[in-house]
Design an enzyme around this catalytic site. Sequence first.
Site, short mmCIF file in Angstrom:
data_model
loop_
_atom_site.label_atom_id
_atom_site.label_comp_id
_atom_site.label_asym_id
_atom_site.label_seq_id
_atom_site.Cartn_x
_atom_site.Cartn_y
_atom_site.Cartn_z
N HIS A 157 1.29 -8.84 -3.89
CA HIS A 157 0.30 -7.78 -3.60
C HIS A 157 1.10 -6.51 -3.36
CE1 HIS A 157 -3.49 -6.07 -2.04
NE2 HIS A 157 -2.68 -5.40 -1.25
N GLU A 173 1.81 -10.34 0.14
CA GLU A 173 2.18 -8.92 0.11
C GLU A 173 3.68 -8.83 0.44
OE1 GLU A 173 -0.47 -6.33 2.31
OE2 GLU A 173 0.63 -4.53 1.72
N ASP A 232 0.84 -1.20 0.00
CA ASP A 232 0.00 0.00 0.00
C ASP A 232 0.87 1.25 0.00
OD1 ASP A 232 0.81 -0.64 2.65
OD2 ASP A 232 -0.73 0.66 3.49
N ASP A 255 0.40 -17.36 -4.98
CA ASP A 255 1.07 -16.29 -5.73
C ASP A 255 0.03 -15.55 -6.56
OD1 ASP A 255 2.75 -14.60 -7.05
OD2 ASP A 255 3.51 -16.12 -8.45
O1 9MR Z 1 2.06 -7.14 9.19
C1 9MR Z 1 0.78 -6.82 9.72
C2 9MR Z 1 0.18 -8.06 10.33
O2 9MR Z 1 0.94 -8.46 11.46
C3 9MR Z 1 -1.25 -7.80 10.74
O3 9MR Z 1 -1.83 -9.01 11.19
C4 9MR Z 1 -2.03 -7.26 9.54
C5 9MR Z 1 -3.48 -6.96 9.85
O4 9MR Z 1 -3.59 -5.92 10.74
O5 9MR Z 1 -1.41 -6.09 9.06
C6 9MR Z 1 -0.12 -6.30 8.60
O6 9MR Z 1 0.42 -5.08 8.18
C7 9MR Z 1 -0.13 -4.48 7.03
C8 9MR Z 1 -0.51 -3.06 7.42
O7 9MR Z 1 -1.56 -3.09 8.32
C9 9MR Z 1 -0.83 -2.20 6.22
N1 9MR Z 1 0.20 -2.25 5.23
C10 9MR Z 1 0.48 -3.61 4.78
C11 9MR Z 1 0.95 -4.44 5.95
C12 9MR Z 1 1.39 -5.83 5.50
O8 9MR Z 1 0.32 -6.62 5.10
#
Ligand code: 9MR
Length: 612
Positions: A531, A583, A207, A574
């Site tokens: 992602h 991601e 993101d 994938d």
């Molecule tokens: O890495 C984060 C993971 O531990 C959490 O379970 C998840 C849901 O809250 O979020 C992950 O972090 C994401 C972040 O919230 C937004 N940017 C992408 C991150 C990686 O997926």
Amino acid sequence: MFCFFWILLSFHQSPYLHPITTKKHIMQARSFSLAIALLCSLLSQAQNQSIRLNQIGFYPQGPKIAVIAQASGPNVFSILDAAKGDTVYRGTLGSPRKNSLSGKNTQIADFSGLQKTGKYQLALADGTRSYPFEIKPLVHRAVAIGALRGFYFQRMSTALPTSFAGSWARATGHPDTKVLVHASAASSQRPVGFEISSPGGWYDAGDYNKYIVNSGITTATLLSLYEDFPQYCRNFNTNIPESNNQVPDLLDEVLWNLRWMLTMQDPNDGGVYHKLTNPSFDPMDLMPHQATKPRYVVQKTTAAALNLAAVAAQAARVLRPFQQQLPGLADSCLLVARKAWDWAVQNPKVLYEQNELNKSFDPDIVTGAYGDRNVEDERVWAATELYLSTQEAQYLSPIQFNNDLSVPTWNQVAALAAYSLLRLKKQSAGAATPLRERAIAQILKLSDQLVADLDSRPYHTVMGKTARDFVWGSSAVAANQAIVLLQAYRLNKKGEYLQGALHNLDYVLGRNATGYSFVTGFGSKYPLHIHHRLSEADGVVEPVPGLLSGGPNPGKQDKCPGYLSDAPDECFVDDACSYASNEIAINWNAPLVYLAVAVEALAQQKALKKKR
Ligand code: 9MR
């Protein structure tokens, strides 16, 4: 087997088996056979995937292990010269190991005895061959450089020219010079809608937002790498725009994010905004310059203040010797760290609770929360870094290591404090000695737990001891476990710790239950559909290289179709829709950089030249 007999028979042309009577028929039959041969070769390509190994390679004197997933047939294997096909090594597969996560059996092919440099393939008795790999010194240097360059590709508020970014060159986006203060963060000096400038930093992940909490562990991991291996890092050139300045590339990259982090402090009170974000995630098909929605800084939190305090305090001491190149920066960092700490003392438990926030403030914010429920470990970490950088007693009393340490994640950072105490013997002498001793004992305890029973694990990796290792971002669990072991190795030089770290690097680069190298652009089979908005929107087939895919996560929170399996260690797909398993994220890439650089630095220091 079918392929083998078919080709044999068709070329033999027995009239009883094939009613071939004319030359034309023979030609047709041969073409058909060639097509079958091609098909068979493709099939055997597919079978490659049953041999799991580090798809990059191995150090000449290091351990070399491949895993045969669901082996059948004779228990022998050979290593072939990849170009000539000559057999250079023969071995016997280990007895089957049961994988309690999937119920499948694996067998180990150990060819550590082969030390000659070269390019090879592993072959099984049925002719199945592995992906090619190399045995050579400095075999992971390219991965190490690539992983750090991954951060260059995540840089925000700047254009990436072709000379540094190749096919992934792009225009400037997200200048972040006019960021709005969100209602949740409003103060008298900075009311709702007040504009601040907060440019730079890295995109957090797939993101386009930036989050202080996740930046904290990421930046600290890279700073720790520099503190642990300064000599190696000074000569680590990664072809970035700053490569020819008088600051090591690793620190130049860190500065891109650190300078942004400093702007997230409100100078009026020392509080730190939790994140800088759009209200909701951008669509996947917009490049940065096309993603122009308003951006906000959101609520000041204790977690954000402590993260900035820890990172800025560490940066202050790391940057101190660069006074000439970066005048005043070390001092500013320390000032920021102290102010952030003081704010956290006044506001010890302001947690980020996004759903609650959205009940009271507009617009609703629905991007990543990084909502840590417990900030005691952040407090220990910030106090430790401040103490080590200032030696002031006020920062000593909040440091405690009462609970067992765990492998670091964005919301569990006590081990980062332990690492710094371990490293800085001089600064932790005197009053902090008992703390350092406790930190050492705990790192060793955790390391022993990590390597226990390694010999019975299905992939012979530290990773995967329990199903709990397979969480969102599991690839980074593997890399962070390796860092724990490397810290232990630096203390007592026990070979099993270093080898455990290498086994986890092997995991990340292909010796795992999915058969993927999780690093884009590295290996024979790596994720092509991460992602990642930058990779999805750029029109380039290849994903941005040097990025670590999250890896198996049975949580499957994205509900994407096509997951390989439900087994925790195979639960990966994938597909760009899979933000829960595919991601990428800066806090996952940083430990990959640490691990790859550290093993390279140790290989250079000849640690890997001793026989196991
Ligand atoms: O890495 C984060 C993971 O531990 C959490 O379970 C998840 C849901 O809250 O979020 C992950 O972090 C994401 C972040 O919230 C937004 N940017 C992408 C991150 C990686 O997926």
